[in-house]
Scaffold this motif. Structure first.
Motif, short mmCIF file in Angstrom:
data_model
loop_
_atom_site.label_atom_id
_atom_site.label_comp_id
_atom_site.label_asym_id
_atom_site.label_seq_id
_atom_site.Cartn_x
_atom_site.Cartn_y
_atom_site.Cartn_z
N ASP A 13 0.82 5.39 -0.54
CA ASP A 13 -0.04 6.59 -0.58
C ASP A 13 -1.51 6.21 -0.52
O ASP A 13 -2.36 6.82 -1.20
CB ASP A 13 0.25 7.41 -1.84
CG ASP A 13 1.67 7.95 -1.87
OD1 ASP A 13 2.23 8.20 -0.79
OD2 ASP A 13 2.22 8.10 -2.98
N GLY A 14 -1.83 5.19 0.29
CA GLY A 14 -3.22 4.79 0.48
C GLY A 14 -3.79 3.90 -0.60
O GLY A 14 -4.94 3.48 -0.50
N GLU A 15 -3.01 3.59 -1.64
CA GLU A 15 -3.50 2.75 -2.74
C GLU A 15 -2.86 1.37 -2.68
O GLU A 15 -1.65 1.24 -2.51
CB GLU A 15 -3.15 3.40 -4.10
CG GLU A 15 -3.83 4.75 -4.33
CD GLU A 15 -5.34 4.62 -4.44
OE1 GLU A 15 -5.82 3.58 -4.97
OE2 GLU A 15 -6.04 5.54 -3.97
N PHE A 16 -3.70 0.33 -2.81
CA PHE A 16 -3.19 -1.04 -2.79
C PHE A 16 -2.48 -1.36 -4.11
O PHE A 16 -2.92 -0.95 -5.19
CB PHE A 16 -4.32 -2.03 -2.55
CG PHE A 16 -4.93 -1.93 -1.18
CD1 PHE A 16 -4.17 -2.10 -0.04
CD2 PHE A 16 -6.29 -1.65 -1.03
CE1 PHE A 16 -4.72 -1.99 1.23
CE2 PHE A 16 -6.86 -1.55 0.22
CZ PHE A 16 -6.06 -1.72 1.35
N LYS A 46 -9.77 -4.53 4.03
CA LYS A 46 -9.85 -4.15 2.62
C LYS A 46 -8.72 -4.79 1.82
O LYS A 46 -8.92 -5.24 0.68
CB LYS A 46 -9.78 -2.63 2.47
CG LYS A 46 -11.01 -1.88 2.96
CD LYS A 46 -10.82 -0.37 2.79
CE LYS A 46 -12.00 0.41 3.35
NZ LYS A 46 -11.77 1.87 3.24
N ALA A 47 -7.54 -4.85 2.41
CA ALA A 47 -6.39 -5.45 1.73
C ALA A 47 -6.63 -6.94 1.48
O ALA A 47 -6.24 -7.47 0.43
CB ALA A 47 -5.12 -5.25 2.56
N LEU A 59 -1.29 -0.52 10.58
CA LEU A 59 -2.41 -0.37 9.64
C LEU A 59 -3.73 -0.56 10.38
O LEU A 59 -3.93 -1.57 11.07
CB LEU A 59 -2.29 -1.39 8.52
CG LEU A 59 -3.23 -1.21 7.32
CD1 LEU A 59 -2.82 0.02 6.51
CD2 LEU A 59 -3.21 -2.45 6.44
N SER A 118 6.02 1.29 0.91
CA SER A 118 4.74 0.70 1.30
C SER A 118 4.61 0.61 2.81
O SER A 118 5.59 0.35 3.52
CB SER A 118 4.61 -0.69 0.68
OG SER A 118 3.43 -1.33 1.12
N ASP A 119 3.39 0.81 3.33
CA ASP A 119 3.14 0.63 4.76
C ASP A 119 2.46 -0.71 5.03
O ASP A 119 1.94 -0.95 6.12
CB ASP A 119 2.31 1.78 5.33
CG ASP A 119 0.95 1.92 4.68
OD1 ASP A 119 0.60 1.09 3.80
OD2 ASP A 119 0.21 2.87 5.03
N GLU A 137 -8.62 -1.05 7.19
CA GLU A 137 -7.80 -1.06 5.97
C GLU A 137 -7.21 -2.44 5.73
O GLU A 137 -7.05 -2.87 4.59
CB GLU A 137 -6.68 -0.02 6.09
CG GLU A 137 -7.15 1.41 5.95
CD GLU A 137 -7.77 1.66 4.58
OE1 GLU A 137 -7.09 1.44 3.56
OE2 GLU A 137 -8.95 2.05 4.54
N ARG A 195 0.85 -1.19 0.00
CA ARG A 195 0.00 0.00 0.00
C ARG A 195 0.89 1.23 0.00
O ARG A 195 1.65 1.47 0.95
CB ARG A 195 -0.93 0.02 1.22
CG ARG A 195 -2.09 1.02 1.07
CD ARG A 195 -2.98 1.02 2.28
NE ARG A 195 -2.41 1.81 3.37
CZ ARG A 195 -3.12 2.60 4.18
NH1 ARG A 195 -4.43 2.70 4.03
NH2 ARG A 195 -2.53 3.26 5.15
#
Length: 715
Positions: free
Chosen positions: A157-160, A202-203, A195, A172-173, A199, A155
């Motif tokens: 910038d908030g995008e997977f 969602k991942a 995280l 990535s975080d 979230e 992930r």
């Protein structure tokens, strides 16, 4: 050659799988690649069962060849040696989702071998190994309830991102490895930078979507080139033997497995097993040891599941949502830099934390790409006495490496940056008692040991494991289930799931899921995650009550201070042939490390050594100020005066006329080489040459003495 190839559009670098060209004598073999990273995966299963075999002998091997990265292996022999930690962890990640997909009672020797043949330094080979193993089994004649698919999710910038490159993973975080079939999850593991649970869920769903694509593609390949599945024999206990065993111990096994502690439980269960064995041998003289073991396991498992599903009562008397009693302490051991104990019921872990200079970090080969060093690492030890047994001791096995890696990656997200804390850190965990979830106890004790050592963690990390017991319908679909908080050893053994979750008050940092089932719906995993999150709050509170903030740095830990110099002047600090830096280290007893950006780290075991080294460095880069008095040694004499050392690396001239009041005929009449003198800086010319005066310093001293005299008289 009948070569077949498919391309799977997953990630920025699609995955391609080819078969029919390499390793054609294996039962199944594929070459799988992403970008220019290539892995060969083979699957072979013997056609005969070894005599006396009582368990499924599946072995998974993964090897990274140095040639894949265009380099030589290190060492004297210039050949790859024992498996690296990365190779062991990849073996485990490949093995764990495959194992529950073989038929129950399938005891044929089976081996999966994955060889990394080429590496581009961008795409990791571990995901390729997992998908390659699935494809190799799917196209072989080996019985296998697959295929399955594996992806890594990051992930940024908030995008997977699916299957991120090494470069993307640095930003990535989230690092989630997810394995599943078309509809269900089978295995997950990874880490995250606190995280939020929402979230994280969602991942999981994002990963499942892409796994579905991979599974469909492998099914397509198997439909084209797959071999018909072979005939095989499953080795299971006969129904009449199971009935005899249940007749002997069925009404007493529940009392045995519900004894108040593990030791008593083991004695009672062992006595019943002896009864079952004696009766079976008396009634059926041809019964094998394997059948005896299977029969007794059957009645234990049956009693265990009835108690959970019908009564909601567990072996140690708890209900399904209750934690075992918690115990924790910090500062357990003397001399060590940090230590702690964390216990949950009959599981106890003692952790120690050791600090060292940052350049003592661990370095390792990274043929596939990615990081080649780490400044925080954790080692986990599981001695046989922790489960009341005698056995092999020494050296780490795959399980210990895997559990240590889980605890390490769960704590790593809260480790301070090297700028904030310029140390390397090692945690060692000694599991002293084990009755389930020793790796989760390691996370808690390791966190507290670091705090006790004075490490300013971002936040403490707590950990908990959740289990699962299911009932199946006639089509082997889950019709009923219960999740169990904080599972013990027997619940791990007889249950269907071990889901470990670690995190802070802000979110998830580490996780690992293992199943004995061929998959579960994500909804069950979400329910288990919610249960783990609530329990983690209790665990963190217990830890906070023990040690709420970083302690004082141990007097036995190395001292570290940093300063900054102009990068253009690094050569001055080092000196010709290292003369200056060696001199500082010899005189102070400290170690000095210089980075390219001009950051200078000074390490010492004693504060006095640290202070002396810092003073010498500051003096070396201090500027000589006109009007300031300095004390230093005479380094040389001439017929026109003497040169004194003002600061390290800086000399000044005392002209013969400035050596003393009155006329001086010869320099050596006043000073000689090696003498220590005090002189005042009286000027610096435009070429940087420094002029010093002993005479001026003496005058200044006399004036000060004269001005102080009246004050003393009045006093």
């Amino acid at each position: 050659m009948n070569i077949e190839k498919i391309t799977i559009p997953v990630g920025s670098n699609p995955i391609s799988i080819e078969t029919g060209k390499l390793a054609k004598l294996a039962d199944g073999a594929v070459e799988i690649r992403s970008g220019e990273t290539v892995v060969l995966v083979t699957a072979v299963s013997q056609s005969k069962i070894r005599e006396g075999q009582t368990w499924f002998p599946l072995s998974v091997e993964y090897k990274e060849r140095a040639a894949a990265a265009g380099t030589f292996p290190g060492g004297y022999f210039k050949r790859e040696g024992r498996p690296t930690e990365k190779e062991v962890l990849t073996c485990r990640m490949t093995d764990r989702p495959l194992r529950p997909l073989f038929p129950k009672g399938y005891l044929y020797d089976t081996q999966i071998i994955a060889l990394m043949l080429a590496a581009d330094g961008e795409n990791d080979a571990d995901i390729l190994s997992m998908n390659g193993a699935s494809a190799a089994l799917a196209i072989s004649d080996i019985p296998f309830a697959g295929p399955i698919g594996a992806v890594r999710v990051g992930r940024v910038d908030g995008e997977f991102i699916v299957n991120p490159t090494f470069e993307q993973r640095e930003d990535s975080d989230l690092d989630l490895v997810y394995v599943g079939n078309k509809t269900e999850v089978i295995m997950i593991e990874g880490a995250a930078n606190e995280l939020p649970e929402a979230e994280f869920v969602k991942a999981l769903h994002f990963a499942q979507e892409h796994v579905n694509v991979i599974v469909s593609a492998i099914e397509e390949l198997a439909a084209k080139v797959g071999k018909p599945k072979r005939d095989y024999t499953v080795t299971v206990a006969k129904e009449d033997l199971l009935e005899i065993a249940y007749e002997v111990a069925g009404d007493r096994i529940e009392d045995a497995i519900y004894a108040p502690n593990k030791v008593e439980r083991g004695k009672k269960v062992g006595a019943l097993r002896d009864e079952v064995e004696a009766t079976l041998k008396e009634r059926v003289p041809t019964v094998s040891e394997f059948e005896i073991e299977q029969c007794f396991e059957y009645i234990q498992k049956k009693a265990f599941r009835i108690a959970i599903m019908e009564k909601g009562v567990r072996a140690d008397g708890r209900d399904i949502d209750t934690l075992r009693p918690l115990y924790s302490e910090a500062g357990t051991l003397p001399r060590v830099h940090g230590s702690s104990i964390f216990a949950r019921g009959e599981t106890q872990a003692l952790a120690t934390a050791t600090l060292a200079p940052a350049d003592e970090c661990m370095y390792f080969d990274n043929y596939a790409g990615g990081e080649d060093s780490k400044r925080f690492f954790l080692h986990y030890s599981f001695p046989p006495f922790s489960v009341g047994e005698a056995g092999r001791f020494g050296g780490m096995n795959r399980r210990e490496i895997g559990h240590g890696a889980l605890a390490e990656r769960s704590i790593a997200p809260v480790i301070p940056s090297v700028d904030d804390f310029p140390y390397a850190m090692r945690v060692t965990s000694e599991v002293l008692e084990s009755n389930g979830s020793s790796s989760m106890a390691t996370v808690c004790s390791g966190t507290m040991a670091l705090l006790d050592a004075g490490v300013p963690l971002i936040r403490p990390v707590g950990a908990i494991a959740v289990g699962l017991v299911t009932e199946m319908d006639e089509n082997d679909n889950i019709k009923e289930y219960k999740t169990l908080l904080d599972i013990i050893g027997s619940e791990d053994f007889y249950g269907d799931m071990d889901f470990k979750v670690c995190g802070t008050s802000e979110g998830v940092t580490g996780y690992q899921l293992d199943l004995k089932l061929p998959g579960i719906p994500l909804s069950i995993l979400e329910e288990a995650l919610e249960k783990a999150t609530k329990a983690r709050t209790i665990v963190l509170k217990k830890m906070e009550d023990t040690i709420a903030a970083p302690g004082t740095l141990s007097e036995h830990a190395p001292r570290i201070e940093s300063t900054k110099i102009d990068p253009e002047r690094i050569g001055e600090l080092i000196g010709p042939g290292g003369k200056n830096i060696k001199g500082i280290q010899a005189e102070s007893g400290a170690d000095v490390n210089i980075e390219d950006d001009g950051t200078v780290h000074v390490y010492a075991s004693k504060k006095e050594s640290l202070d002396r080294a810092m003073e010498m460095i500051k003096q070396m880069f201090a500027e000589v100020e006109v009007g300031t008095v300095y004390t230093g040694a005479i380094v040389s004499t001439t017929n026109f005066g003497a040169f004194m050392q003002i600061l390290p690396g800086k000399d000044g001239l005392i002209h013969i006329s400035e050596l003393a009041e009155g006329r001086v005929e010869k320099t050596e009449d006043v000073v000689k080489k090696g003498d220590t003198v005090t002189a005042k800086c009286i000027g610096v010319d435009d070429r940087g040459r420094v002029k010093m005066s002993i005479r001026a310093a003496q005058r200044e001293a006399k004036q000060k003495e004269a001005s102080d005299a009246p004050e003393k008289a009045e006093a």
